[in-house]
Design an enzyme around this catalytic site. Structure first.
Site, PDB file in Angstrom:
ATOM      1  N   TYR A 130       0.828  -1.205   0.000  1.00 38.82           N
ATOM      2  CA  TYR A 130       0.000   0.000   0.000  1.00 38.82           C
ATOM      3  C   TYR A 130       0.860   1.250   0.000  1.00 38.82           C
ATOM      4  CZ  TYR A 130       0.927   1.041   4.937  1.00 38.82           C
ATOM      5  OH  TYR A 130       1.535   1.380   6.126  1.00 38.82           O
ATOM      6  N   LYS A 146       6.504  -1.949   2.331  1.00 39.43           N
ATOM      7  CA  LYS A 146       5.257  -1.331   2.815  1.00 39.43           C
ATOM      8  C   LYS A 146       4.100  -2.300   2.560  1.00 39.43           C
ATOM      9  CE  LYS A 146       3.170   3.271   3.084  1.00 39.43           C
ATOM     10  NZ  LYS A 146       3.546   3.526   4.487  1.00 39.43           N
ATOM     11  N   GLU A 162      12.058   3.137  14.488  1.00 36.68           N
ATOM     12  CA  GLU A 162      11.189   4.188  13.965  1.00 36.68           C
ATOM     13  C   GLU A 162       9.988   4.286  14.898  1.00 36.68           C
ATOM     14  OE1 GLU A 162       9.865   3.166   9.996  1.00 36.68           O
ATOM     15  OE2 GLU A 162       9.695   1.056  10.485  1.00 36.68           O
ATOM     16  N   LEU A 204      10.931   1.511   7.515  1.00 35.77           N
ATOM     17  CA  LEU A 204      10.417   1.908   6.217  1.00 35.77           C
ATOM     18  C   LEU A 204      11.074   3.232   5.847  1.00 35.77           C
ATOM     19  CD1 LEU A 204       8.289   1.338   3.945  1.00 35.77           C
ATOM     20  CD2 LEU A 204       6.828   2.970   5.149  1.00 35.77           C
TER      21      LEU A 204
END
Length: 284
Positions: A31, A145, A177, A201
């Site tokens: 996505y 992702k 993250e 990511l």
């Protein structure tokens, strides 16, 4: 906003989920979330490049070229008359009998995209916010992702329950993250963020901020840092699509720096906001 993109058509929104869509049963898909400012998607090319990479990494064939997908997404923004918000797009491996292995070539991927109105978080950008620390329990390919986001959702829920804007994740002592954003810290005027490896990511906003920092003469370091180093930082902020740049003034019960947005963070907030103006001018 009743129109959605379903495969190659923009149609009225309705119940389109098939129980045997692999996105629904396995999270087998990818996505992107794209910010829309002043009626125009921001950094759409970069999002399409990342989509291509994610597809390659999970061996998923895109239904059409990213140039064609880009055109459809721009059309979707137009027909929904979206000025401020997001585009959400996902591509699953398709609808097939429930088996763990990949289906054959007779199964086609399924594309769905919609738009949603969403305001900028300018007040939070200016005032700063709180974050909490949460163990990073995700898999080892966070660079893709994919639709597998349950650990992220659990971490974000912990943040919400503690009146925080984000959950900063760590594997052991290493900060990776956040649940839905990248993490930066500033020490002695230099910017630090986790390297773009398989543990995070590589956010589109993250990449742009590193570029803007370089243009502003701010030294950047893509290297790991510990929880203790994060807590001892002069400044901390998180970044993501539509979250943009949020100063973190408190992590758990620990105050960051002097408890107010720092100079480096404020410079980057200003620089990123200038992209909105460029976006508006390019639309005109």
């Amino acid at each position: 906003m009743s129109k959605i993109l379903f495969n190659n058509e923009i149609i009225e929104r309705e119940n389109i989920v098939d129980i045997e869509d692999r996105a629904y049963q396995f999270g087998d898909g990818i996505y992107e979330v794209i910010g829309v400012y002043n009626g125009k998607p921001l950094m759409l090319d970069e999002h399409m490049e990342r989509l291509e990479r994610s597809a390659r990494e999970i061996r998923l064939d895109l239904p059409e070229s990213t140039a064609q997908l880009k055109q459809k997404l721009e059309e979707l923004v137009s027909v929904n008359k979206l000025e401020e918000g997001i585009i959400y797009m996902q591509i699953s491996r398709g609808i097939a009998s429930r088996e763990h292995y990949f289906p054959g070539d007779d199964v086609s991927s399924v594309t769905v995209a919609y738009t949603r109105e969403e305001d900028r978080m300018t007040d939070v950008e200016d005032q700063g916010a709180k974050a909490v620390l949460v163990d990073d329990i995700r898999w080892l390919r966070c660079d893709i992702k994919t639709l597998n986001l349950l650990p992220n959702a659990m971490a974000k829920q912990e943040a919400v329950e503690n009146d925080a804007v984000e959950a900063i994740l760590h594997r052991g002592e290493t900060v990776t993250e956040a649940s839905a954003s990248n993490v930066f810290m500033v020490k002695n005027g230099e910017l630090y963020t986790h390297p773009a490896d398989n543990y995070i990511l590589n956010g589109i906003t993250r990449k742009k901020l590193l570029q803007l920092a370089a243009e502003l003469g701010i030294k950047t370091n893509e290297e790991t840092f510990t929880v203790d180093e994060l807590l001892a930082a002069d400044e901390v902020f998180v970044s993501a699509t539509k979250l943009d740049v949020i100063p973190i003034l408190q992590v758990d019960n620990h105050t960051i720096g002097d408890g107010s947005p720092g100079n480096v963070t404020k410079k980057l907030v200003k620089a990123f906001r200038s992209l909105y103006e460029e976006n508006a001018e390019s639309k005109a």
